[in-house]
Scaffold this motif. Structure first.
Motif, short mmCIF file in Angstrom:
data_model
loop_
_atom_site.label_atom_id
_atom_site.label_comp_id
_atom_site.label_asym_id
_atom_site.label_seq_id
_atom_site.Cartn_x
_atom_site.Cartn_y
_atom_site.Cartn_z
N THR A 49 34.51 36.56 46.26
CA THR A 49 35.01 35.58 45.29
C THR A 49 36.13 36.18 44.44
OG1 THR A 49 32.84 34.53 45.24
CG2 THR A 49 34.33 34.05 43.40
N ALA A 50 35.94 37.41 44.02
CA ALA A 50 36.98 38.07 43.22
C ALA A 50 38.26 38.24 44.02
CB ALA A 50 36.46 39.44 42.75
N LEU A 84 44.70 33.87 44.80
CA LEU A 84 45.21 32.62 44.23
C LEU A 84 46.04 32.89 42.98
CD1 LEU A 84 42.03 30.36 44.55
CD2 LEU A 84 44.02 30.38 46.06
N ASP A 85 45.52 33.77 42.13
CA ASP A 85 46.25 34.09 40.89
C ASP A 85 47.62 34.70 41.18
OD1 ASP A 85 44.05 33.19 39.54
OD2 ASP A 85 43.26 35.19 39.06
N ASP A 97 34.90 45.49 42.13
CA ASP A 97 35.68 44.35 41.65
C ASP A 97 37.18 44.67 41.68
OD1 ASP A 97 35.68 41.66 40.18
OD2 ASP A 97 36.85 42.93 38.83
N VAL A 104 39.34 36.40 46.54
CA VAL A 104 39.98 35.09 46.72
C VAL A 104 40.69 34.66 45.44
CG1 VAL A 104 39.47 32.63 47.04
CG2 VAL A 104 38.47 34.33 48.59
N GLN A 105 40.01 34.84 44.31
CA GLN A 105 40.62 34.43 43.04
C GLN A 105 41.88 35.23 42.75
OE1 GLN A 105 39.54 31.73 41.21
NE2 GLN A 105 41.58 32.08 40.33
N ALA A 106 41.84 36.52 43.04
CA ALA A 106 43.02 37.36 42.81
C ALA A 106 44.18 36.92 43.69
CB ALA A 106 42.68 38.83 43.07
N SER A 145 38.80 29.57 49.22
CA SER A 145 39.26 28.88 48.00
C SER A 145 38.94 27.40 48.05
CB SER A 145 40.76 29.11 47.82
OG SER A 145 41.48 28.66 48.94
N ARG A 162 39.91 42.75 44.08
CA ARG A 162 41.04 42.01 43.48
C ARG A 162 42.36 42.57 43.96
NH1 ARG A 162 39.51 38.46 39.67
NH2 ARG A 162 37.35 38.63 38.96
#
Lengths: 468, 478
Positions: free
Chosen positions: B8-9, B15-16, B72, B11-13, B160, B76
């Motif tokens: 999850t981390a 996207l960010d 993490d 994927v979020q990174a 995502s 990321r």
């Protein structure tokens, strides 16, 4: 990794094994950190672009006469302890290993070539720009291929007090240009990314694709051939894996007979691992060095690791690989030594009309000029061994075949299937010419390459055409 | 930090950092293999690998990065690097990328397993191979080899779009081979195939192979082959055993229906395909006996899973129905490009590799006959089985296979053993000549399918049964 170097980690693994397994336990450990990246393109656009930053530990232990190997990607203290405990437990449960050859003793390492830092730390933009140059140089033809860079930093340590450290880099580019279903190819392996000229390779691939247009089908049969370096690379690979492999030799599955004149006098083959930017030691910590396998047609040696060397009453030649007990030691940096260069002015004289572009260098042109009727073959594909001892191989031509008549490339030919014994095709009297300049061809994994000039052979057995 | 947290981390990174879509796979794989030779264990290897691979889509360009660190920060960073690589891809852009819709699910799946293969004592597994190879050596084999392999893979997938899927797939298998070495050539016989039979099962599969019971026979056959007459050259009726037909399906159908090849994505390496999407639904691929399915739901077959590596659920589809080409192996992006509405056949061979179109279980539905009926109905032909060599062109048309053993078929009876049997042909012409097909189907497992750059090794399944093909060219030699 807590900032530990590869050498410190390898030493930590060795100490851990001796602490948990007892001082009599023999152990060797290899720690490798790798940064591998590959930018892949198809239909003239980048469609896959990957990179990985990894670290791996491999160890082999020999305890109470029993052997086991293990590997892992977790290099924390807990991860290393688990790996060591697992491997020691496996060894204790294994049947005895009477062929254990012992560990590599302390030995000096030959200096490895310097590593090009720019290649080791290449960015995705640099690979993409070379791809862009390849695509642009193809003049509107559809293109596909890759540009890759690889950097490995590796350390070896064993419980006999031997340790070694080295780095390797490689850059490679391999691409095709396509026209109406026929392809032209250009590929190179180099020690520096800066030595790869995407535009030059793209133009070469495009010229060959243009020259391969409107191919005709020829009947199967025996043809004289001129193989370009990409095709010769396949010969070297199969000779290496099946012939110069010390395990297959010990099992009597290899054609190799050291001391026998098995090849044409024009053939000299050397495994030259430090001829490129390679690691200076093998999986057992033995120093890698040049090994002459064939000298002026006479087979001189096969490759050994410590186990096959012990069986043969010989010494390791520095060709141990992970999994070598099963697959055997294999030379992976073969160089087919070339002959005297032909006249550069031969380029262009050997091609006419629509076939112009088929011949891309003076070496090949000189060889083509001597052929009364035969085939110019760029590349071989999907070669598979029918019988390992005679090294009978079947496969197909790919990326361009042309008919040669009276020293001139006259037209493109459709792909052909062949079934041929490689040692026989290279046997005494069978090599009619050899180019002077060896061109380094990449293998599917970094660190392996095949350097070869163009090669003219008296006969090659094509057993089928494209339609069957 | 759990595996899902790391994914999850990442994927979020991604996207960010600018990705419009991202997914991440954490994989933890344990691998064990043992080889034996002539009554001794030759090599025992146990590997364990854990890492995360992140895929990011920026505009029309993909990027991928993988690391062996699930912290993490590392996850990321991998997400950011995947996005940065995708941005570099945009310097040489391809066509726009869409993804066919897949319902985002939270799910778990595990393959069936009666006997945990990694839980079987090493000494038992070693004894199995040692005893079988010793028996082969005692019965005339110069080189008696045995092998087993085990993979135990846990993976966690996050996208995502909201996917959150974990799977555990246990695979294992093994086999034995006897090689006899003569004057200038070698002959090999294997059971049940060279380097073994594999499935998504537990150790019960290896036990069912009963390696020891077949050791003496294959050793004696390998020696007998040295003096057997060679396979004659010419055109004849060819009966293929199920194991060889499985590889025939793999090479001349499975790879040909991979959509990435059809679209040209593999043109420079694995090759393209002779198939043209414009003919999907109408092209006659083979005889009416030819029914090929793409089925990752077969319990125990090597290409089975619950979800592929981009979150598409396992679904059975037709590839060839009544001889007509009707389906492909696809991923979400390749399917969208081809205006199809399904993916479901995308996998990666580890956390450090980009998921790509791979075969699942691509196999032939059973026919109405038995092998003995096929032999009895054949007046003059050759029966070949167990693959020894395989080669096919980059469009998956022109193939040549060699088998370990052939048998002469005369007037409906199996006769002399033949050495060095080979056959060659053109895919669709060959498949159109199939006129008898057995019902004796086995889901053969192929654990060594190479594809992609960097190279990936795929595990595929191929249900197949013996079949007859008319007027095939056999006996090609150097």
């Amino acid at each position: 990794m807590s900032g530990q170097t590869e050498l410190e980690l390898a030493g930590q693994v060795v100490e851990l094994v001796r602490r948990l397994g007892g001082p009599a336990t023999q152990v060797e450990a290899v720690v490798t950190r790798a940064d591998l990246a590959l930018t892949r393109f198809a239909n003239s656009g980048i469609h896959q672009n990957v990179s990985e930053s990894t670290v791996g530990v491999r160890l082999r232990v020999h305890v109470d006469g029993r052997t086991a190997a293990g590997g892992g990607s977790v290099v924390t203290d807990d991860g290393l302890s688990a790996l060591v405990e697992r491997t020691l437990a496996a060894a204790r449960l294994c049947p005895p290993d009477p062929g254990w050859p012992g560990l590599t003793p302390r030995m000096p390492m030959q200096d490895a070539p310097p590593v090009d830092e720019a290649t080791a730390h290449a960015e995705p933009d640099q690979r993409a720009d070379r791809v862009g140059a390849f695509v642009a140089a193809a003049g509107g033809l559809s293109t596909a291929g890759y540009c890759r860079t690889a950097h490995r930093s590796s350390a070896f340590a064993n419980s006999a007090g031997h340790s070694a450290y080295g780095r390797s880099v490689e850059a490679a580019m391999d691409g095709i240009a396509r026209r109406d279903g026929v392809d032209g190819v250009a590929r190179r392996s180099a020690d520096r990314l800066s030595d790869l000229d995407g535009a030059e390779l793209g133009a070469q691939a495009a010229a060959k694709a243009q020259a391969a247009a409107d191919p005709v089908e020829l009947p199967p049969g025996h043809y004289e051939v001129v193989f370009e370096p990409a095709a010769v690379a396949d010969l070297l690979q199969n000779l290496s894996f099946y012939g110069f492999n010390g395990k297959r030799y010990a099992e009597r599955q290899s054609f190799a007979e050291p001391g026998a004149a098995q090849f044409d006098r024009a053939v000299t083959v050397v495994d030259d691992p430090l001829g490129g930017s390679g690691l200076p030691f093998d999986a057992e910590g033995t120093g890698r060095r040049a090994l002459t396998l064939v000298e002026a047609g006479t087979t001189r040696a096969v490759a050994h690791d410590r186990r096959t060397a012990a069986e043969a009453g010989s010494e390791s030649t520095g060709h141990a690989v992970a999994g070598g007990a099963t697959w055997g030691p294999m030379p992976r940096n073969l160089r087919l030594t070339g002959a005297v260069a032909g006249p550069a002015s031969a380029v262009g004289r050997s091609t006419t009309g629509a076939a112009a572009g088929a011949v891309v260098d003076a070496d090949t042109a000189a060889l083509v000029a001597g052929v009364r009727r035969g085939l110019l073959v760029t590349d071989l594909w999907y070669t598979r061994v029918l019988d390992p001892k005679s090294l009978v191989v079947t496969g197909l031509t790919r990326n361009g075949v042309w008919l040669i008549e009276d020293g001139t490339v006259v037209r493109a030919v459709r792909d052909l299937r062949f079934t041929e014994s490689y040692p026989r095709a290279l046997g005494p009297g069978a090599v009619l010419g050899l180019g002077a300049r060896a061109v380094r061809q990449p293998e599917r994994v970094d660190g392996a390459w095949w350097a070869a000039p163009s090669l003219r052979l008296a006969s090659w057995h094509f057993t089928g055409g494209a339609s069957g | 930090m759990t595996e899902f947290d790391a994914a999850t981390a990442a994927v979020q990174a991604a996207l960010d950092a600018g990705a419009r879509y991202a997914d991440a796979r954490v994989m933890h794989r344990r691998y064990e293999s043992m080889t034996a030779r002539n009554g001794d264990v030759e090599e025992l290897t146990q590997d364990e690998s854990i890492g995360i691979g992140v895929r990011a889509l920026v505009g029309a360009s993909w990027g991928f990065h993988a690391v062996p660190d699930l912290s993490d920060a590392a996850a990321r960073d991998a997400g950011r690097r995947a996005t940065r690589t995708a941005m570099a891809s945009a310097r040489v852009p391809g066509p726009s990328v869409d993804l066919v819709p897949v319902q985002a699910v939270t799910a778990s799946w595990a393959s069936g397993c009666q006997i945990d293969p990694l839980g079987v004592p090493l000494s038992d597994k070693g004894d199995l191979l040692v005893d079988a190879t010793r028996t082969m050596a005692e019965h005339g084999a110069d080189l008696a080899e045995g092998l087993y392999q085990i993979w135990d893979t846990a993976k966690w997938f996050v996208s995502s779009e909201g996917h959150r899927i974990d799977q555990r797939i246990r695979e294992c298998g093994g086999g034995i081979s006897a090689t006899s070495i003569g004057d200038g050539e070698t002959q090999r016989r294997s059971w049940p195939s060279y380097r073994g039979q594999y499935g998504t099962t537990g150790w019960e599969l290896v036990e069912s192979l009963d390696l020891a019971a077949h050791a003496a026979q294959i050793a004696e056959e390998s020696r007998a082959l040295l003096t057997a007459p060679p396979c004659p050259a010419g055109e004849t009726d060819l009966i293929l055993g199920g194991e060889q037909l499985a590889l025939q399906i793999h090479e001349s159908v499975g790879h040909a229906i991979e959509l990435d090849r059809i679209l040209g994505w593999e043109a420079a390496f694995a090759g393209t395909s002779w198939l043209d999407l414009a003919q999907l639904g109408s092209l006659r691929y083979g005889s009416e006996l030819m029914n090929i399915t793409i089925d990752p739901t077969i319990p125990g077959a090597l290409g089975s899973f619950g979800f592929d590596d981009e979150g598409s659920p396992a679904v059975k589809r037709d590839a060839v129905r009544d001889g007509r080409w009707v389906g492909v192996l696809a991923g979400r992006d390749s399917a969208a490009m081809a205006s199809l509405d399904y993916g479901g056949s995308v996998r990666a061979d580890g956390w450090a590799r980009l998921p790509m179109v791979r075969m699942t279980n691509v196999g032939l539905e059973p026919g109405p006959h038995t092998l003995e009926e096929i032999i009895a109905a054949t007046d003059d032909g050759v029966l070949m089985d167990l693959n020894r060599s395989w080669s096919i062109d980059d469009k998956r048309l022109n193939f040549q296979f060699g088998c370990e053993v052939g048998w002469e078929i005369k007037k409906g009876r199996r006769g002399r053993m033949l050495r060095n049997p080979t056959y060659t042909g053109i895919g669709p012409l060959f498949w159109r000549s199939m006129d008898m097909l057995s019902s004796e189907t086995v889901s053969w497992g192929t654990p060594n399918c190479g594809k992609g750059q960097p190279g990936q090794v795929g595990h595929t399944g191929h249900p197949a049964a013996p079949a007859r093909f008319r007027n095939v060219r056999v006996g090609v030699s150097a």
